[in-house]
Every structure is written in structure tokens, then in C-alpha cells.
Design a protein around this motif. Structure first.
Motif, PDB file in Angstrom:
ATOM      1  N   ASP A   1      33.483  -4.778  37.767  1.00 51.01           N
ATOM      2  CA  ASP A   1      32.681  -5.574  36.846  1.00 51.01           C
ATOM      3  C   ASP A   1      31.757  -4.643  36.084  1.00 51.01           C
ATOM      4  O   ASP A   1      31.171  -3.713  36.663  1.00 51.01           O
ATOM      5  N   ILE A   2      31.629  -4.885  34.794  1.00 52.74           N
ATOM      6  CA  ILE A   2      30.743  -4.102  33.942  1.00 52.74           C
ATOM      7  C   ILE A   2      29.724  -5.054  33.332  1.00 52.74           C
ATOM      8  O   ILE A   2      30.083  -6.104  32.801  1.00 52.74           O
ATOM      9  N   TYR A   3      28.448  -4.642  33.413  1.00 54.19           N
ATOM     10  CA  TYR A   3      27.371  -5.469  32.864  1.00 54.19           C
ATOM     11  C   TYR A   3      26.537  -4.641  31.898  1.00 54.19           C
ATOM     12  O   TYR A   3      26.263  -3.455  32.138  1.00 54.19           O
ATOM     13  N   GLN A   4      26.158  -5.266  30.816  1.00 57.96           N
ATOM     14  CA  GLN A   4      25.136  -4.717  29.938  1.00 57.96           C
ATOM     15  C   GLN A   4      23.880  -5.551  30.153  1.00 57.96           C
ATOM     16  O   GLN A   4      23.940  -6.782  30.186  1.00 57.96           O
ATOM     17  N   THR A   5      22.718  -4.899  30.311  1.00 55.38           N
ATOM     18  CA  THR A   5      21.477  -5.634  30.568  1.00 55.38           C
ATOM     19  C   THR A   5      20.420  -5.254  29.550  1.00 55.38           C
ATOM     20  O   THR A   5      20.416  -4.139  29.005  1.00 55.38           O
ATOM     21  N   GLN A   6      19.507  -6.175  29.284  1.00 54.95           N
ATOM     22  CA  GLN A   6      18.359  -5.948  28.410  1.00 54.95           C
ATOM     23  C   GLN A   6      17.153  -6.722  28.937  1.00 54.95           C
ATOM     24  O   GLN A   6      17.307  -7.678  29.703  1.00 54.95           O
ATOM     25  N   GLN A   7      15.972  -6.289  28.513  1.00 49.70           N
ATOM     26  CA  GLN A   7      14.738  -6.978  28.866  1.00 49.70           C
ATOM     27  C   GLN A   7      14.378  -7.972  27.766  1.00 49.70           C
ATOM     28  O   GLN A   7      14.359  -7.622  26.579  1.00 49.70           O
ATOM     29  N   TRP A   8      14.085  -9.201  28.164  1.00 47.00           N
ATOM     30  CA  TRP A   8      13.697 -10.256  27.230  1.00 47.00           C
ATOM     31  C   TRP A   8      12.431 -10.934  27.738  1.00 47.00           C
ATOM     32  O   TRP A   8      12.076 -10.825  28.918  1.00 47.00           O
ATOM     33  N   ALA A   9      11.777 -11.665  26.856  1.00 45.18           N
ATOM     34  CA  ALA A   9      10.610 -12.466  27.228  1.00 45.18           C
ATOM     35  C   ALA A   9      10.999 -13.937  27.220  1.00 45.18           C
ATOM     36  O   ALA A   9      11.939 -14.341  26.532  1.00 45.18           O
ATOM     37  N   VAL A  10      10.273 -14.720  28.027  1.00 50.83           N
ATOM     38  CA  VAL A  10      10.471 -16.164  28.068  1.00 50.83           C
ATOM     39  C   VAL A  10       9.211 -16.824  27.535  1.00 50.83           C
ATOM     40  O   VAL A  10       8.097 -16.480  27.951  1.00 50.83           O
ATOM     41  N   GLU A  11       9.386 -17.743  26.620  1.00 53.07           N
ATOM     42  CA  GLU A  11       8.244 -18.423  26.031  1.00 53.07           C
ATOM     43  C   GLU A  11       7.426 -19.142  27.110  1.00 53.07           C
ATOM     44  O   GLU A  11       7.977 -19.849  27.954  1.00 53.07           O
ATOM     45  N   GLY A  12       6.119 -18.925  27.072  1.00 52.65           N
ATOM     46  CA  GLY A  12       5.245 -19.565  28.054  1.00 52.65           C
ATOM     47  C   GLY A  12       5.095 -18.805  29.351  1.00 52.65           C
ATOM     48  O   GLY A  12       4.471 -19.300  30.287  1.00 52.65           O
ATOM     49  N   SER A  13       5.665 -17.582  29.451  1.00 48.38           N
ATOM     50  CA  SER A  13       5.573 -16.790  30.685  1.00 48.38           C
ATOM     51  C   SER A  13       4.971 -15.433  30.368  1.00 48.38           C
ATOM     52  O   SER A  13       5.136 -14.898  29.266  1.00 48.38           O
ATOM     53  N   ASP A  14       4.260 -14.857  31.347  1.00 50.33           N
ATOM     54  CA  ASP A  14       3.664 -13.530  31.190  1.00 50.33           C
ATOM     55  C   ASP A  14       4.520 -12.438  31.806  1.00 50.33           C
ATOM     56  O   ASP A  14       4.062 -11.302  31.954  1.00 50.33           O
ATOM     57  N   SER A  15       5.741 -12.750  32.200  1.00 50.60           N
ATOM     58  CA  SER A  15       6.630 -11.789  32.854  1.00 50.60           C
ATOM     59  C   SER A  15       7.784 -11.398  31.933  1.00 50.60           C
ATOM     60  O   SER A  15       8.062 -12.071  30.935  1.00 50.60           O
ATOM     61  N   ILE A  16       8.427 -10.295  32.291  1.00 49.64           N
ATOM     62  CA  ILE A  16       9.616  -9.832  31.586  1.00 49.64           C
ATOM     63  C   ILE A  16      10.838 -10.192  32.427  1.00 49.64           C
ATOM     64  O   ILE A  16      10.830 -10.048  33.655  1.00 49.64           O
ATOM     65  N   PHE A  17      11.892 -10.652  31.786  1.00 47.82           N
ATOM     66  CA  PHE A  17      13.098 -11.084  32.482  1.00 47.82           C
ATOM     67  C   PHE A  17      14.294 -10.260  32.014  1.00 47.82           C
ATOM     68  O   PHE A  17      14.323  -9.778  30.877  1.00 47.82           O
ATOM     69  N   GLN A  18      15.269 -10.115  32.904  1.00 50.19           N
ATOM     70  CA  GLN A  18      16.473  -9.358  32.574  1.00 50.19           C
ATOM     71  C   GLN A  18      17.623 -10.307  32.232  1.00 50.19           C
ATOM     72  O   GLN A  18      17.930 -11.217  33.001  1.00 50.19           O
ATOM     73  N   VAL A  19      18.218 -10.078  31.087  1.00 53.68           N
ATOM     74  CA  VAL A  19      19.403 -10.826  30.659  1.00 53.68           C
ATOM     75  C   VAL A  19      20.615  -9.913  30.799  1.00 53.68           C
ATOM     76  O   VAL A  19      20.552  -8.732  30.427  1.00 53.68           O
ATOM     77  N   ALA A  20      21.697 -10.416  31.350  1.00 55.49           N
ATOM     78  CA  ALA A  20      22.909  -9.623  31.564  1.00 55.49           C
ATOM     79  C   ALA A  20      24.086 -10.258  30.836  1.00 55.49           C
ATOM     80  O   ALA A  20      24.203 -11.491  30.739  1.00 55.49           O
ATOM     81  N   TRP A  21      24.961  -9.387  30.306  1.00 53.02           N
ATOM     82  CA  TRP A  21      26.226  -9.819  29.704  1.00 53.02           C
ATOM     83  C   TRP A  21      27.364  -9.218  30.515  1.00 53.02           C
ATOM     84  O   TRP A  21      27.349  -8.010  30.821  1.00 53.02           O
ATOM     85  N   HIS A  22      28.318 -10.019  30.913  1.00 53.28           N
ATOM     86  CA  HIS A  22      29.473  -9.503  31.631  1.00 53.28           C
ATOM     87  C   HIS A  22      30.452  -8.944  30.615  1.00 53.28           C
ATOM     88  O   HIS A  22      30.884  -9.638  29.705  1.00 53.28           O
ATOM     89  N   GLU A  23      30.812  -7.654  30.783  1.00 59.36           N
ATOM     90  CA  GLU A  23      31.649  -6.993  29.785  1.00 59.36           C
ATOM     91  C   GLU A  23      33.101  -6.826  30.223  1.00 59.36           C
ATOM     92  O   GLU A  23      33.913  -6.330  29.469  1.00 59.36           O
ATOM     93  N   GLY A  24      33.454  -7.186  31.460  1.00 59.42           N
ATOM     94  CA  GLY A  24      34.820  -6.993  31.945  1.00 59.42           C
ATOM     95  C   GLY A  24      34.877  -5.798  32.856  1.00 59.42           C
ATOM     96  O   GLY A  24      33.874  -5.150  33.114  1.00 59.42           O
ATOM     97  N   PRO A  25      36.083  -5.467  33.392  1.00 59.03           N
ATOM     98  CA  PRO A  25      37.383  -6.091  33.158  1.00 59.03           C
ATOM     99  C   PRO A  25      37.703  -7.232  34.128  1.00 59.03           C
ATOM    100  O   PRO A  25      38.778  -7.816  34.066  1.00 59.03           O
ATOM    101  N   GLY A  26      36.753  -7.536  35.050  1.00 60.35           N
ATOM    102  CA  GLY A  26      37.023  -8.620  36.001  1.00 60.35           C
ATOM    103  C   GLY A  26      36.938  -9.980  35.339  1.00 60.35           C
ATOM    104  O   GLY A  26      36.525 -10.117  34.189  1.00 60.35           O
ATOM    105  N   ARG A  27      37.336 -10.989  36.036  1.00 62.12           N
ATOM    106  CA  ARG A  27      37.270 -12.358  35.501  1.00 62.12           C
ATOM    107  C   ARG A  27      35.947 -12.994  35.932  1.00 62.12           C
ATOM    108  O   ARG A  27      35.730 -13.235  37.102  1.00 62.12           O
ATOM    109  N   LEU A  28      35.097 -13.255  34.987  1.00 64.70           N
ATOM    110  CA  LEU A  28      33.783 -13.802  35.297  1.00 64.70           C
ATOM    111  C   LEU A  28      33.800 -15.272  35.708  1.00 64.70           C
ATOM    112  O   LEU A  28      33.176 -15.631  36.699  1.00 64.70           O
ATOM    113  N   PRO A  29      34.505 -16.183  35.003  1.00 63.05           N
ATOM    114  CA  PRO A  29      34.448 -17.604  35.382  1.00 63.05           C
ATOM    115  C   PRO A  29      34.836 -17.819  36.838  1.00 63.05           C
ATOM    116  O   PRO A  29      35.860 -17.347  37.299  1.00 63.05           O
ATOM    117  N   GLY A  30      33.972 -18.516  37.564  1.00 61.33           N
ATOM    118  CA  GLY A  30      34.207 -18.751  38.994  1.00 61.33           C
ATOM    119  C   GLY A  30      33.453 -17.782  39.863  1.00 61.33           C
ATOM    120  O   GLY A  30      33.024 -18.113  40.957  1.00 61.33           O
TER     121      GLY A  30
END
Length: 673
Positions: free
Chosen positions: A386-415
Motif C-alpha cells: 500500500d502506498i499513501y500520500q499524506t498532508q497536514q490540513w486544518a479543521v474548521e473550529g479546531s485548534d489542532s492539525i490533522f493528517q489527510v491521507a490518499w491511498h495511491e495503490g497498488p493494493g485494493r483499498l475498498p474493503g
């Protein structure tokens, strides 16, 4: 006539009161001048203590007030939240330093003042015989000690305030300011200096009050005797009960299965161990001095016998030498062990279980296609990936930083059925897409169908619907995966791109081939490691990030060194006449100095021995906690190097100070000084 007589009586009363105050001030000032040598050494202890405490307290306040955070109003939400993080780290680091230096300061200053008061018992006894009451002696002692201690405290706080900037620079790197876009510029706050001054004065005067109160319970004849004033039976009984209760609570907190978190248990354990050692120090020092003193008695003949007899006979003097050694070792080394255990334990729990055989990480999202292609080319050698790309994002109304991940393959993500893929708790990953997102199960506030608004680095708002609750891949601390999106669910417009590829090999033989294949992709800055190498690097990185603890180590050791030299000077000065009598009956100058050095070594080694037992209790409790959490006992931090280095340094300082002070006092052995 009545009016005149009343006025005369009133005037006489005021004159008597004024004369009494003047005589008290004169007496106090004469005593300060008479004992200026002792007060000079004591003032040096208070000066160094105030300097370290005030400077670290100034840094704590600067971190709390975010000094140097310029232009934050013009930053976007995400960058502003990222800029706050290093200041939070400063607060954590300086809090630990202030706590440690404060504990060392309290114990050593109290013992220092008590030792000086005890060594002046004959003087107080003479005052009592001349008609001075207990209250007058107490007031006189408080006034006498206040003059030099307040001056030393004020100068120390002033110097500590001036050291605010260099002290702040010491935590600049560990707090992760480089690369954050912020420059830490701590400024001096007079109110902090005042608070540090008040705290130290309370500690000093409390020590005077406790010591003089103890002196006041003895009779004038007892004070005029040769032996130090002993605690009364009631005081000894009370101290023994307190020490026994503290020991019992320490064992319960350290080893019993109580329902508190590991970090709270460890910090509470250290405080209890320190308090137990201090409460039971008279008994511990007496026993350890008797044991350690057997070595010089057997090996050094005459000087060794004299050294052991003196050490055993003067438990109060031995305590003043052993106390700084055992307290600084117990406090500093125990804190080091607990903080390293917290870092190692947290990392190990995050890494367990790591099921990927090979982990590739990079601080950029470029090269995803090449890594994907290389993994596919490895064919049957790869069981799952599994390959993931991650970035730091903010959430409205929160004082913390959150990590968002995108699954890039080659595994099958659904399930999410793979060993390195997230596990679906609720919902379905097949529903991911534009406007839809999955949330980590750790964020219990979110439910299926909830709306969440993410903010990118340009403060653009993305309103998304929660369609799945997932558990992130186990054993990957660098992939907390607060939110999981599909390739077309969100644009890549956050901060701090990272790439993480996790590969499970079909067999142990195939691991080397996978390593070689990924290393040949040529992605710049990518690190390819086996599971063992990844875990080892992650744990070591967590421990190495505690460089700011050097402030705590240096501060505590300096305080102990100053107090140790002071205690040695007072002890040797008190024995000056005794040494002169020994010289008169034929004991050589060299033997007297040698016996003094051996006595100090016995006392110092006694403190080291007691501290070793105390630290062993802390380490044993950490090992038990690690074992209960499923972490190997071999990961338990044992700070042998720090313990030996600090202990050896204090021992060398003690021996050098003893030799120099003894040599100066006996420089003219033919005359009594």
C-alpha cells in the motif's frame, strides 16, 4: 501631674522599644559580619539556584506567551496552527526543567540552611544562657539570614533574567523551531523574576524557621555540648512513620495494578521516590556510611580508621555531604529514565504490530508512479503493498492539525482487507469520492453522515460528508490517518507532503530483493528500510529529541556541586581545633588531610549508594510497566552513563575541595586558626 507622668511613661516605653529594635539590628549585623565566610558560600548556593530557576521560568513564560511570533495574523489557518507547535514544545521542555531544578533547589537549600544553623548550636546556646528567649532567637535568625540570602537571591534572579535569551536558544532546536517559520525571541519579564525571588525567599526562610525551631527544643546545656542536636523521640517517631508510609505508597504506585496511565504513574513514582529518600535520609546515611566506611578502615589503616569513626560519629555532618549527592542523582537520573521510558514506550506501542516487511518513506509526494511501477515489477516477491500520500490540513473550529491521507495503490483499498490497509469499522470505503471522506476511529465525535469542513493552505473550505469510520494501519506512527480520501476526493493542497509505502513480502528470502528494487527507483530523499531498521530509527529519534534535558542535568549538577563544596567547607571549619589537637599529639599533617579526604569519599559514596537503590526502584517499576504493556523489558532505559558521569563529577569536586580547604586550614600547622 498625672498627664505629665503618663506622657513620661509613654515616652520611656517608646524609647525602650526603639532601643530594643536598634540593639536587635546591631546584633543581627554583627552576626552577619562574624559569619561572613559561611554566608558567602551559602549565598553562592542561593545565587546559582535563583539564576537557574529564574532563567528556566522566564523561558517557560516566553513559550507560554509565544514571544517572537510575529506576523501570525497574516498567516492562513493551517500555517498559524503549525507555527504554534514549537511554542507548545518549549512549554513542555521548560516545565520539566523548572520542576527538576525546583525540586533540587528546595531539598538542597533547605538542607544547606539547616546545616549552617546546626553548626552554630553553641552560639545559640550561649544566647539562651544569657537570657534570650526562643522567640527572640527565631526573629534574630530570620533577620540575620534574610540579609545575605535576599541579596544573593536578588542578584541570582537578575542574572537569570539576563540569561533568558541564551537559555531560550538552548531549547530552540529540540522545540523544532527551525523550519517552522518562527524565530523564538524570549523577552525578560520582571514579574517572573519577582515570582522566582519570592519562591526562593520562602524556601530559604522556611529552612531557617525549621532549623531554629529544632534548635529551640533543646536545652541550653544540650546546645553547648559537643554533639549535634538530635531530634526528639517524638520527631524521630513521626519521621519514621512518614518514611514508612511513603515507602508503602511508592511500592503500590510503582508495582501494583492501579488504574492510572503510564505517564502519570511514572511521574508520581519519581516524586514519591524522591520524598521517601529525603524523609528516611538520616537512617539511610547512617547505615550506608557504616558499610562504605569499612573499605578505607581496612585499606588505609590510621587515616581510614579516623575517617570512618568521624563519619559514623557525626551523622548530621555526613548527611550534609551525602544529601546533595544522593538527591541530585535520584532526581535528575530518575527524571531522565522516566522521560526516556515515555518516549520509548510511546513509540513502541505505536509500532506494535508493524506487519510490513519493508517501509519506504520520503518527504515528498513525487515519485509515486515510479514506486508503484517498481512494486508491480517485483511480481510474486510482494504479497501485499500500500502506498499513501499524506498532508497536514486544518479543521474548521479546531485548534489542532490533522493528517489527510490518499491511498495511491497498488493494493485494493475498498474493503480494507490488507495487512497494511485501514480496517473498516463502519460504512464502506467504496463510497469515497468527491465530497466524501473516511474518519479515523480515534475521533469518536464523528458519526456516519456527519459534515466536516477542512481548510487547505490557502484557507479554502471543503465541506465533506463522513461515509466510513476506519482504523489506520497498525504499527505505523507516521500514518495516523485522521482522514482518508480517494484520489479524486480532495486536491493535494495541504502542507508537508509525505510519502509512505508499506510492502509485505511473500517470504523472508524476498525481503532483500524488495529492498534493492525500491532503492533503484531513484526517488530523491527516499529511505528504504526493513521492519527492524525502521523501528530502531524511530525509537532512537524519539529519545534523541530530548536534548533540552541537558539544561536539567547541568542545572541540577551545578546546584549539587555548589552545595557540596559549601558543606565540606563548614564541616572542615568546625573540625579545625580537633585537627590542631591531633597535630599536637603527633599525627602528621599529611595523615590529617588524607583522613579528611577519605571521610568525604565515604560520605559521597554513601549518597551514591542510596541514589543507586532509589534509581533501581524507578527502573524496576518501568520494566514492570513495560512488561504489562506488552513491550519487551530489554527496551527499559537504564541511564548508567548519566548516573556514573554525574556521580564521578561530584566525587572529584568533593575530593578536590576537601584537599584544598584542608591544606589552607592546616597551612600553618603550628598555630591554631
Amino acid at each position: 501631674m498625672k498627664k505629665y507622668g503618663s506622657s513620661t511613661a509613654s515616652h520611656g516605653l517608646r524609647s525602650h522599644s526603639s532601643a530594643s529594635r536598634d540593639s536587635l539590628r546591631s546584633l543581627v549585623w554583627s552576626l552577619v559580619k562574624a559569619h561572613r565566610a559561611s554566608y558567602t558560600v551559602l549565598a553562592l548556593t542561593v545565587f546559582v539556584t535563583s539564576l537557574l530557576l529564574c532563567s528556566t521560568l522566564q523561558v517557560y513564560t516566553a513559550g507560554k506567551m509565544m514571544d517572537g511570533a510575529v506576523g501570525m495574523d497574516s498567516m492562513n489557518t493551517l500555517r498559524r496552527l503549525m507555527a504554534v507547535t514549537p511554542y507548545q514544545n518549549v512549554v513542555v521542555l521548560s516545565t520539566v526543567s523548572v520542576l527538576c531544578i525546583g525540586l533540587v533547589a528546595v531539598f538542597l537549600v533547605l538542607a544547606s540552611v539547616s546545616s549552617l544553623v546546626q553548626n552554630r548550636r553553641r552560639e545559640y546556646g550561649m544566647m539562651r544562657l544569657n537570657g534570650a528567649g526562643r522567640l527572640r532567637i527565631m526573629v534574630m535568625a530570620l533577620g540575620e539570614f534574610s540579609l545575605p540570602l535576599a541579596l544573593a537571591n536578588a542578584v541570582g534572579c537578575l542574572a537569570g533574567s539576563l540569561l533568558t535569551v541564551p537559555m531560550g536558544m538552548a531549547v530552540n532546536g529540540p522545540a523544532e523551531f527551525p523550519g517552522s517559520g518562527m524565530l523564538f525571541r524570549p523577552r525578560i519579564r520582571p514579574v517572573v523574576s519577582v515570582l522566582a525571588f519570592v519562591f526562593m525567599m520562602v524556601v530559604c526562610l522556611l529552612g531557617v524557621w525549621l532549623a531554629v525551631r529544632k534548635i529551640g527544643k533543646a536545652t541550653p546545656l544540650e546546645l553547648m555540648g559537643q554533639e549535634p542536636v538530635k531530634d526528639t523521640g517524638r520527631m524521630g517517631w513521626l519521621r519514621s512513620v512518614v518514611a514508612g508510609v511513603l515507602l508503602l505508597i511508592t511500592l503500590i504506585v510503582g508495582f501494583a495494578p492501579i488504574g492510572v496511565t503510564l505517564d502519570v504513574r511514572c511521574m508520581l513514582l519519581v516524586i514519591l521516590v524522591i520524598s521517601t529518600v529525603y524523609a528516611s535520609s538520616p537512617l539511610l546515611v547512617s547505615v550506608s556510611v557504616s558499610l562504605v566506611g569499612l573499605v578505607p578502615e581496612k585499606l588505609a589503616e590510621g587515616p581510614g580508621i579516623l575517617a570512618r569513626q568521624r563519619a559514623r560519629r557525626k551523622t548530621e555532618g555526613s548527611m550534609s555531604i551525602a544529601l546533595p549527592v544522593m538527591m541530585v542523582l535520584t532526581i535528575v537520573v530518575s527524571f531522565l529514565a522516566v522521560l526516556r521510558a515515555g518516549s520509548i514506550g510511546g513509540n513502541m506501542l505505536n509500532l506494535r504490530p508493524l506487519k510490513a516487511d519493508v517501509v519506504a518513506t520520503a518527504d515528498t509526494s513525487s515519485g509515486v508512479d515510479r514506486i508503484d511501477s517498481s512494486i508491480r515489477d517485483l511480481g510474486d516477491a510482494v504479497n501485499e503493498a500500500d502506498i499513501y500520500q499524506t498532508q497536514q490540513w486544518a479543521v474548521e473550529g479546531s485548534d489542532s492539525i490533522f493528517q489527510v491521507a490518499w491511498h495511491e495503490g497498488p493494493g485494493r483499498l475498498p474493503g480494507g482487507t490488507g495487512v497494511t490497509a485501514p480496517k473498516v469499522v463502519k460504512g464502506s470505503l467504496a463510497d469515497l469520492g468527491p465530497g466524501r471522506i473516511a474518519v479515523s476511529n480515534e475521533h469518536a465525535d464523528y458519526r456516519l453522515g456527519d459534515k466536516v469542513t477542512l481548510l487547505d493552505r490557502h484557507d479554502r473550505r471543503y465541506r465533506l460528508t463522513v461515509v466510513a469510520i476506519v482504523d489506520p494501519p497498525e504499527g505505523m506512527p507516521e500514518l495516523p490517518m485522521d482522514f482518508l480520501s480517494s484520489a479524486d476526493g480532495l486536491p493535494r493542497s495541504g502542507e508537508l507532503d509525505e510519502l509512505i509505502a508499506m510492502v509485505s513480502a511473500s517470504s523472508s528470502v524476498a525481503v532483500n530483493g524488495i529492498l534493492k528494487g525500491l532503492q533503484e527507483t531513484g526517488v530523491r530523499g527516499m529511505r528504504v528500510e526493513t521492519r527492524a531498521a525502521f523501528i530502531d530509527r524511530f525509537v532512537r529519534r524519539g529519545v534523541s529529541g530530548q536534548h533540552a534535558l541537558s539544561v536539567m542535568i547541568v542545572g541540577g549538577t551545578v546546584l549539587a556541586m555548589v552545595f557540596l563544596v559549601q558543606s565540606i567547607a563548614i564541616a572542615l571549619a568546625e573540625r579545625r581545633r580537633q585537627d590542631h589537637r591531633l597535630y599536637q599529639i603527633g599525627v602528621s599533617h599529611r595523615s590529617i588531610i588524607w583522613s579528611a579526604i577519605l571521610e568525604i569519599m565515604v560520605d559521597a559514596f554513601s549518597g551514591i549508594l542510596i541514589a543507586m537503590v532509589a534509581v533501581c526502584v524507578v527502573v524496576a517499576a518501568l520494566a514492570a510497566a513495560f512488561n504489562g504493556a506488552g513491550i519487551g523489558v530489554s527496551y527499559t532505559p537504564i541511564p548508567v552513563g548519566s548516573f556514573c558521569l554525574i556521580g564521578l563529577l561530584l566525587l572529584i569536586i568533593g575530593v578536590a575541595a576537601t584537599f584544598e580547604i584542608s591544606r589552607s586550614m592546616l597551612g600553618d600547622p603550628g598555630s591554631e586558626q
